[in-house]
Design a protein around this motif. Structure first.
Motif, mmCIF file in Angstrom:
data_model
loop_
_atom_site.group_PDB
_atom_site.id
_atom_site.type_symbol
_atom_site.label_atom_id
_atom_site.label_comp_id
_atom_site.label_asym_id
_atom_site.label_seq_id
_atom_site.Cartn_x
_atom_site.Cartn_y
_atom_site.Cartn_z
ATOM 1 N N ALA A 264 0.849 -1.205 0.000
ATOM 2 C CA ALA A 264 0.000 0.000 0.000
ATOM 3 C C ALA A 264 0.877 1.245 0.000
ATOM 4 O O ALA A 264 0.647 2.196 -0.766
ATOM 5 C CB ALA A 264 -0.920 -0.024 1.220
ATOM 6 N N GLU A 265 1.918 1.205 0.815
ATOM 7 C CA GLU A 265 2.822 2.373 0.922
ATOM 8 C C GLU A 265 3.501 2.656 -0.433
ATOM 9 O O GLU A 265 3.492 3.787 -0.911
ATOM 10 C CB GLU A 265 3.855 2.043 2.005
ATOM 11 C CG GLU A 265 4.912 3.104 2.246
ATOM 12 C CD GLU A 265 6.110 2.505 3.005
ATOM 13 O OE1 GLU A 265 5.912 1.669 3.918
ATOM 14 O OE2 GLU A 265 7.243 2.864 2.636
ATOM 15 N N ILE A 266 4.030 1.626 -1.066
ATOM 16 C CA ILE A 266 4.798 1.873 -2.299
ATOM 17 C C ILE A 266 3.909 2.092 -3.523
ATOM 18 O O ILE A 266 4.377 2.549 -4.552
ATOM 19 C CB ILE A 266 5.804 0.731 -2.592
ATOM 20 C CG1 ILE A 266 5.072 -0.608 -2.781
ATOM 21 C CG2 ILE A 266 6.858 0.634 -1.510
ATOM 22 C CD1 ILE A 266 5.958 -1.739 -3.221
ATOM 23 N N SER A 267 2.623 1.761 -3.384
ATOM 24 C CA SER A 267 1.699 1.990 -4.512
ATOM 25 C C SER A 267 1.150 3.410 -4.515
ATOM 26 O O SER A 267 0.444 3.810 -5.452
ATOM 27 C CB SER A 267 0.518 1.009 -4.433
ATOM 28 O OG SER A 267 0.969 -0.314 -4.468
ATOM 29 N N THR A 268 1.471 4.160 -3.471
ATOM 30 C CA THR A 268 0.896 5.499 -3.299
ATOM 31 C C THR A 268 1.665 6.550 -4.116
ATOM 32 O O THR A 268 2.894 6.596 -4.068
ATOM 33 C CB THR A 268 0.942 5.880 -1.794
ATOM 34 O OG1 THR A 268 0.271 4.846 -1.071
ATOM 35 C CG2 THR A 268 0.263 7.215 -1.531
#
Ligand SMILES: O=C(CO)[C@H](O)[C@H](O)COP(=O)(O)O
Length: 293
Positions: A264-268
């Protein structure tokens, strides 16, 4: 010590596991890939989505371009040749590339025969859609496989289909009796000895990576979860809005594919993905994966 044996070729494939191999069309992109943590780059004149859009005949790249990429990075450099084009492959070998991809993304040179790969010093990677295709390529001497997916679309559906099919066919082999393996070998067009190996180990005798249509960190995680041991990504990175950021995110996803919070963090805030095409809308003569049997 003997060089370029099956063991050393396979060793190179093993070293790439867990990583991302990125398609690059020049030295600048190769540097971006290396800085993002790619485990190798694949030199080609146009990424698959450009090949798809522009049409025409696509061939192995200009040696000058490959050499400029070799000079620019310290990670392994792969390059593509056309299916069956052993003369292109010999040129790539002479250039000292680390791997040759006999690739369906380029126009086919031979509609009947793939390259006899065992006699080369350089290892080969080939695409497959199912177990039969995988085993035929291994018999010809491939040291690494990649499920084909549908390159240049940004649609991961075919990568998923091919990974699932391969996985379920391998599972089936492990429960067959030896006499059934003989019949299965005939159906698959694959040698009995390779099927025995798969029955004993529950896996292919060479690593299998995923390719074709991977465009997001979530796509990368999905392919890893379905059994891919590493990833090839092309159009999804360099035709997106922010290639360096997306490249880093996809490399991270190949490592943290089991960690949804990290994903989720790196897809932001990655910016726009590549302009994509739904595979279901493609006529059969525009499907790269159908090239080669
Ligand atoms: O042919 C390849 C594998 O060697 C390409 O690297 C791969 O299929 C790229 O596909 P996409 O552009 O959809 O990421």
């Amino acid at each position: 010590m003997k060089k370029a044996t099956n063991t050393t070729k396979l060793g190179l494939s093993e070293m790439l596991k867990g990583g991302v191999i990125m398609d690059v069309v020049n030295a600048e992109q190769a540097k971006i890939a290396e800085d993002a943590g790619a485990c190798a780059v694949m030199a080609l004149e146009r990424v698959p989505a450009q090949i798809r859009a522009e049409g025409g005949v696509s061939r192995a790249s200009d040696p000058a371009m490959i050499q400029s990429i070799q000079k620019a990075v310290s990670i392994p450099v792969m390059a593509k040749c056309r299916i069956g084009h052993f003369a292109e492959a010999r040129i790539l070998e002479a250039l000292g590339v680390d791997f040759i991809d006999e690739s369906e993304v380029l126009t086919m040179a031979d509609e009947e025969f793939h390259i006899e790969k065992a006699s080369f010093r350089v290892p080969f990677v080939c695409g497959c859609r199912d177990l039969g295709e995988a085993l035929r390529r291994i018999t010809e001497g491939a040291s690494l496989l990649r499920t084909k997916g549908e390159a240049g679309t940004g649609d991961v559906v075919e990568a998923v289909r091919h990974l699932r099919k391969l996985r379920s066919q391998i599972r089936r082999i492990t429960v067959l009796e030896h006499d059934e393996l003989v019949a299965e070998g005939k159906t698959l067009g694959a040698p009995y000895e390779l099927l025995v190996k798969i029955k004993e180990t529950g896996k292919l005798p060479v690593p299998n990576f995923a390719a074709g249509g991977i465009a997001t960190p979530a796509d990368a995680a999905l392919c890893m979860a379905l059994g891919a041991e590493a990833l090839f990504v092309g159009s999804g990175i360099f035709l997106s809005e922010d290639a360096p950021k997306r490249a880093r995110a996809i490399v991270t996803a190949a490592t943290y594919w089991q960690d949804p919070a990290k994903l989720a963090e790196i897809s932001t805030g990655l910016g726009q993905p590549m302009r994509s095409v739904q595979v279901a809308t493609l006529p059969s003569n525009e499907r790269f994966a159908a090239r080669g049997m």
